[in-house]
Design a protein around this motif. Sequence first.
Motif, mmCIF file in Angstrom:
data_model
loop_
_atom_site.group_PDB
_atom_site.id
_atom_site.type_symbol
_atom_site.label_atom_id
_atom_site.label_comp_id
_atom_site.label_asym_id
_atom_site.label_seq_id
_atom_site.Cartn_x
_atom_site.Cartn_y
_atom_site.Cartn_z
ATOM 1 N N SER A 250 2.559 -3.563 -9.290
ATOM 2 C CA SER A 250 1.471 -2.638 -8.948
ATOM 3 C C SER A 250 1.125 -2.688 -7.468
ATOM 4 O O SER A 250 1.082 -3.774 -6.867
ATOM 5 C CB SER A 250 0.215 -2.959 -9.763
ATOM 6 N N PRO A 251 0.865 -1.532 -6.863
ATOM 7 C CA PRO A 251 0.413 -1.515 -5.475
ATOM 8 C C PRO A 251 -1.041 -1.966 -5.366
ATOM 9 O O PRO A 251 -1.795 -1.899 -6.336
ATOM 10 C CB PRO A 251 0.562 -0.041 -5.080
ATOM 11 N N VAL B 263 3.864 6.347 -10.006
ATOM 12 C CA VAL B 263 3.269 5.217 -9.286
ATOM 13 C C VAL B 263 2.493 4.330 -10.257
ATOM 14 O O VAL B 263 2.580 3.100 -10.211
ATOM 15 C CB VAL B 263 2.355 5.717 -8.156
ATOM 16 N N ALA B 264 1.726 4.959 -11.149
ATOM 17 C CA ALA B 264 0.940 4.197 -12.128
ATOM 18 C C ALA B 264 1.832 3.382 -13.054
ATOM 19 O O ALA B 264 1.407 2.356 -13.602
ATOM 20 C CB ALA B 264 0.065 5.145 -12.937
ATOM 21 N N GLY C 10 0.857 -1.173 0.000
ATOM 22 C CA GLY C 10 0.000 0.000 0.000
ATOM 23 C C GLY C 10 0.898 1.229 0.000
ATOM 24 O O GLY C 10 2.036 1.180 0.486
ATOM 25 N N ILE C 11 0.400 2.314 -0.555
ATOM 26 C CA ILE C 11 1.193 3.545 -0.643
ATOM 27 C C ILE C 11 0.473 4.664 0.089
ATOM 28 O O ILE C 11 -0.750 4.843 -0.066
ATOM 29 C CB ILE C 11 1.424 3.956 -2.106
ATOM 30 N N ILE D 114 -2.839 -5.842 2.809
ATOM 31 C CA ILE D 114 -1.668 -4.967 2.764
ATOM 32 C C ILE D 114 -0.593 -5.531 3.680
ATOM 33 O O ILE D 114 -0.809 -5.706 4.876
ATOM 34 C CB ILE D 114 -2.014 -3.524 3.189
ATOM 35 N N GLU D 115 0.598 -5.800 3.126
ATOM 36 C CA GLU D 115 1.698 -6.361 3.918
ATOM 37 C C GLU D 115 2.789 -5.346 4.235
ATOM 38 O O GLU D 115 3.515 -5.504 5.217
ATOM 39 C CB GLU D 115 2.325 -7.524 3.153
ATOM 40 N N ALA D 116 2.949 -4.345 3.378
ATOM 41 C CA ALA D 116 3.998 -3.348 3.585
ATOM 42 C C ALA D 116 3.526 -2.018 3.020
ATOM 43 O O ALA D 116 2.671 -1.975 2.121
ATOM 44 C CB ALA D 116 5.301 -3.781 2.916
ATOM 45 N N ILE D 117 4.083 -0.937 3.571
ATOM 46 C CA ILE D 117 3.658 0.407 3.180
ATOM 47 C C ILE D 117 4.852 1.205 2.683
ATOM 48 O O ILE D 117 5.935 1.177 3.268
ATOM 49 C CB ILE D 117 2.965 1.122 4.358
#
Length: 317
Positions: free
Chosen positions: A35-36, A29-30, A10-11, A90-93
């Motif tokens: 891909s997030p 980001v896109a 996740g961002i 979500i595992e990491a940000i």
Amino acid sequence: MSRSDEIRFGIVIPAYKAATTIVATLDAVAAQSHSPISVVVVIDGPDPGLEELVSEHRLNCDVIVLPENTGAPGSPRNVGAASLCGRPDIEAIWFLDDDDIPAPDFLAIMDETLGSHPDAMFACSSFRDWNEASPREAGEIQSAARPVSTEIELDWYLTNTGALLPSFSVIRVEALRLLDDHGGRFNPVLTHNQDYEVFVRLLHLVESRRVDWCGGDYRIRASSLSADTARAWSCRMQTDLILADWFDSKSNPKICQTFRRRSRSAARRAARERWHSGDRMTAAKSLLWRGIVGLDFKAMVVLVSLSLGFERPSARA
């Protein structure tokens, strides 16, 4: 070849007066090859124009607007992280700033790094500086098929504090929850050095990895928070004292004393910056107080050197 256990990212993007920069950041980001799962943009105080720009972007970001400006990115980061940490997917940000331009393979490299080191809770890459007054360097940043990472030690970071930035780092949700029990996440009291304070605690608590690969462009802006160097160093002094107290609470007197020394050094640096910016009275009072009351002999040496013109302003980008 992709792994079956790819990291789900996740961002969080804290945004403030970013109408001229955020579209390029969202475009980057896109363009990520990995891909997030979700992108959350936290706007730091009402800004209808910025909100419209973000809402209309093809990324379909979740937008959170804070009721008033908080003065620093820490609180928006915490709000965004809170909205993602409760999600099982979500595992990491990735805490990305609203004006930096990540390389297309940044998340893919971070996925490879964390996937290769399941015990690592924090991963980052290097980056290149980009002064926005000059054109960005031409040419696409090259990918790395099998990135090689090294473990980050706290001692290394303390001599290379500018080498780690949130925009080129990812943190597992598990590590953020660990921070909740060890001093909290980004400290909203600090106007500067919030990432520095978090990074120090993380590096002490968990395994962290760094890939010596350029993860993108870090935009240097004349209007950035760090442009006020005296204020930034005053905040560094406060941050080092907070960290000294934190290590003291962990029964680690050696590292506690290290940060108390660093705090005194930051205070002297802040006084130097004030002196060279023309606020000599405030600088002199600070150095005198630290020399006489704080028993910091080096503060008196700095005051004498400044008064006699032996010290010149530090070079700035």
